[in-house]
Design a protein around this motif. Structure first.
Motif, mmCIF file in Angstrom:
data_model
loop_
_atom_site.group_PDB
_atom_site.id
_atom_site.type_symbol
_atom_site.label_atom_id
_atom_site.label_comp_id
_atom_site.label_asym_id
_atom_site.label_seq_id
_atom_site.Cartn_x
_atom_site.Cartn_y
_atom_site.Cartn_z
ATOM 1 N N LYS A 24 0.891 -1.321 0.113
ATOM 2 C CA LYS A 24 -0.006 0.061 -0.110
ATOM 3 C C LYS A 24 0.834 1.247 0.057
ATOM 4 O O LYS A 24 0.603 2.161 -0.865
ATOM 5 C CB LYS A 24 -0.842 0.170 1.138
ATOM 6 N N SER A 25 1.771 1.310 0.638
ATOM 7 C CA SER A 25 2.844 2.475 0.946
ATOM 8 C C SER A 25 3.447 2.414 -0.437
ATOM 9 O O SER A 25 3.641 3.838 -0.809
ATOM 10 C CB SER A 25 3.678 2.271 1.979
ATOM 11 N N THR A 26 3.967 1.426 -0.930
ATOM 12 C CA THR A 26 4.558 1.688 -2.311
ATOM 13 C C THR A 26 3.584 2.220 -3.103
ATOM 14 O O THR A 26 4.091 3.098 -4.099
ATOM 15 C CB THR A 26 5.185 0.167 -2.566
ATOM 16 N N GLY A 46 2.587 7.866 9.493
ATOM 17 C CA GLY A 46 2.520 7.705 10.854
ATOM 18 C C GLY A 46 3.374 6.396 11.366
ATOM 19 O O GLY A 46 3.368 6.296 12.462
ATOM 20 N N GLU A 47 3.799 5.693 10.277
ATOM 21 C CA GLU A 47 4.170 4.163 10.589
ATOM 22 C C GLU A 47 5.699 4.386 10.331
ATOM 23 O O GLU A 47 6.628 3.484 11.149
ATOM 24 C CB GLU A 47 3.365 3.458 9.812
ATOM 25 N N GLU A 48 6.133 5.154 9.606
ATOM 26 C CA GLU A 48 7.535 4.992 9.042
ATOM 27 C C GLU A 48 8.187 6.379 9.480
ATOM 28 O O GLU A 48 7.787 7.412 9.348
ATOM 29 C CB GLU A 48 7.818 4.553 7.767
ATOM 30 N N LEU A 67 -2.546 9.910 3.792
ATOM 31 C CA LEU A 67 -2.208 9.546 5.450
ATOM 32 C C LEU A 67 -2.105 8.070 5.502
ATOM 33 O O LEU A 67 -3.088 7.311 5.396
ATOM 34 C CB LEU A 67 -3.577 10.054 6.301
ATOM 35 N N ASP A 68 -0.900 7.619 6.170
ATOM 36 C CA ASP A 68 -0.379 6.503 6.102
ATOM 37 C C ASP A 68 -0.107 6.186 7.339
ATOM 38 O O ASP A 68 1.149 6.047 7.896
ATOM 39 C CB ASP A 68 0.796 6.000 5.285
ATOM 40 N N SER A 69 -0.743 5.230 8.246
ATOM 41 C CA SER A 69 -2.037 4.796 8.096
ATOM 42 C C SER A 69 -2.975 5.305 8.984
ATOM 43 O O SER A 69 -2.608 5.863 10.054
ATOM 44 C CB SER A 69 -2.062 3.326 8.539
HETATM 45 MG MG MG Z 1 2.855 0.696 4.976
#
Ligand code: MG
Ligand code: TYD
Length: 465
Positions: free
Chosen positions: A104-106, A127-129, A174-176
């Motif tokens: 998804k992020s890719t 928000g994750e990385e 916005l992730d995630s």
């Molecule tokens: Mg991701």
């Protein structure tokens, strides 16, 4: 001052319970009830905190009026634009769900870079990385030079204050959603209350400013977006990013779209430099077919408006077991039992002493009943050890009476088959004229028995057989 009540909210479906229980009566999930404040849950909301205020009149307007700029923002990534129905819609919220690690992020980083290179203002909030991790991925994708504005942040108020500065962004990613939290809700990030309140604030921002917002949501193994299942009805569109373990291709599937068609798919392949578009999915799912192998039939299927050819493989082998085995990958078990029952009851083909294995090539999943005929052909072919013609496609639904029932989009299926070099078709009798070459001389059995007889009879017809 209202008394603060304690509530227990199911993290799976969002139902509010007054006391804790091991199992949620609404959705039947175990251990999903979590204690939360009264600000969330069904019937709760930010207003529960504050004292009631007097309403303020808003300006009413008309349906016809100026729209500032083109309502759609196309990315130029054709498979993504197809799934969204022509690009991201301004002033709307889109949820992209999928298993962790599916890409998804890719996908969204590639979309962000493509949009930024086209001159749109794109803000990507992770928000994750950490920023460094996102930069590493962008480098790997060859997107590091794209003018995407990046931040690593999880507080909704801070995010909204950040993007309010300067020109209005065209798109905010916005992730995630599970990592976001807002000051107005007291629960921990990832809980239903936080997810709902954060999503509400973000969606309100999208509607009021006209920016397109993309939310990323992780899915639990049950196939539902954990927590954010409650977000599904709030957003304008929901896309799922799916893939089978061990296979490199990914499918972006539309399950809800207020501004476009559902049932559309975009097909990608994960490479070491990001996702590559697959413009012709049939080639991917057909695999290498050898003309002589029994048990393989090509199904001419449809995904939304797009025809997809898939190979269905069956293996029928004598069983040493009292209850023979039925193993299925990529199709419905109940549907296979039905096809087997119809073959036994109406066509005199016996499977009671045989194990049956059914596989859809490429790890693809079929949900259409139109695959019945192809499955039946593959089963009979494997049982009789008679290979089906390699240049033939199959589609059609089978009813319990053994009749072959018509399915939609016959012409499109035939056209796709013709494009890929197929010369024959087995299909239900169509009401209207089929103008294609293979449609004109297709075999159209009224009953499944006719097809069984034809497959069994092919032995005698063949000179060396
Ligand atoms: Mg991701
Ligand atoms: P990611 O986009 O981080 O998944 P998600 O956001 O859905 O959790 O993708 C992670 C996986 O994709 C990871 O296993 C590595 C793989 N990958 C590639 O194979 N090629 C690439 O170019 C990239 C960026 C990731």
């Amino acid at each position: 001052m209202a008394k603060t009540r304690i509530q227990f909210i199911c993290q799976n479906c969002g139902t509010v319970h007054s006391r804790w229980a091991g199992k949620c009566d609404a959705c039947g999930e175990w251990n999903t009830l979590v204690e939360e404040g009264t600000t969330g849950g069904i019937g709760g909301g930010p207003s529960a905190l504050r004292s009631p205020r007097k309403g303020r009149p808003v300006a009413l307007t008309t349906l016809s009026g100026d729209i500032e700029d083109a309502p759609r923002i196309a990315t130029g990534i054709a498979e993504l634009d197809r799934a969204t129905g022509g690009g991201f819609v301004r002033g709307s919220a889109l949820l992209v769900g999928g298993d962790p690690g599916i890409g998804k992020s890719t996908l969204l980083m590639q979309a962000a870079a493509a949009l930024a290179n086209r001159g749109h203002r794109v803000v990507y909030v992770s928000g994750e990385e950490a920023v460094a991790q996102v930069r590493l991925r962008a480098q790997r994708l060859g997107a590091a030079s794209a003018p995407v504005e990046l931040a690593a942040e999880t507080n909704v108020e801070d995010i909204l204050a950040t993007i309010a500065e300067g020109k209005r962004p065209d798109i905010v990613i916005l992730d995630s959603i599970q990592t976001l939290w807002t000051d107005i809700a007291e629960s921990a990030p990832g809980t239903v209350t936080q997810v709902r309140a954060s999503a509400q604030a973000i969606i309100r921002y999208a509607k009021s400013t006209g920016a397109a917002v993309v939310l990323v949501g992780h899915v639990t193994k049950e196939g539902q977006i954990a927590g954010p299942r409650v977000v599904e009805h709030m957003v304008d569109a929901v896309l799922y990013f799916e893939g089978e373990g061990g296979h490199h291709y990914r499918i972006l599937r539309t399950v809800k779209n207020r501004f476009g068609p559902t049932d559309e798919i975009g097909v990608f392949e994960m490479s070491d430099r990001g996702l590559r578009e697959v413009a012709n999915p049939s080639e991917l799912f057909l695999g290498e077919r050898s003309a002589k192998a029994p048990g393989a039939a090509v199904f001419a299927g449809m995904e939304g408006t797009r025809p997809v050819l898939v190979e269905i493989q069956a293996l029928v082998a004598p069983s040493p077991l009292g209850t023979p085995r039925r193993a299925i990958v990529g199709w419905d078990a109940a549907r296979l039992s039905m096809v087997l029952a119809v073959l036994e009851a109406h066509c005199g083909v016996r499977f009671a002493q045989h194990d049956v294995y059914l596989n859809v090539a490429g790890g693809y999943r079929i949900s259409e009943p139109a695959a019945d005929l192809a499955v039946a052909a593959a089963l009979v072919s494997s049982l009789t050890a008679l290979a089906l013609p390699a240049d033939c496609v199959y589609f059609g639904e089978i009813s319990l009476s053994g009749a072959v029932r018509p399915v939609a989009h016959a012409l499109q299926r035939l056209k796709e088959a013709e494009k890929l070099g197929f010369g024959q078709a087995v299909m239900p009798s169509a009401a209207d004229e089929l103008s294609t070459g293979i449609g004109a001389n297709a075999f159209q059995p009224a009953m499944l028995t006719d097809l069984v007889v034809r497959i069994a009879g092919s032995k005698r017809a063949r000179p060396e057989g």
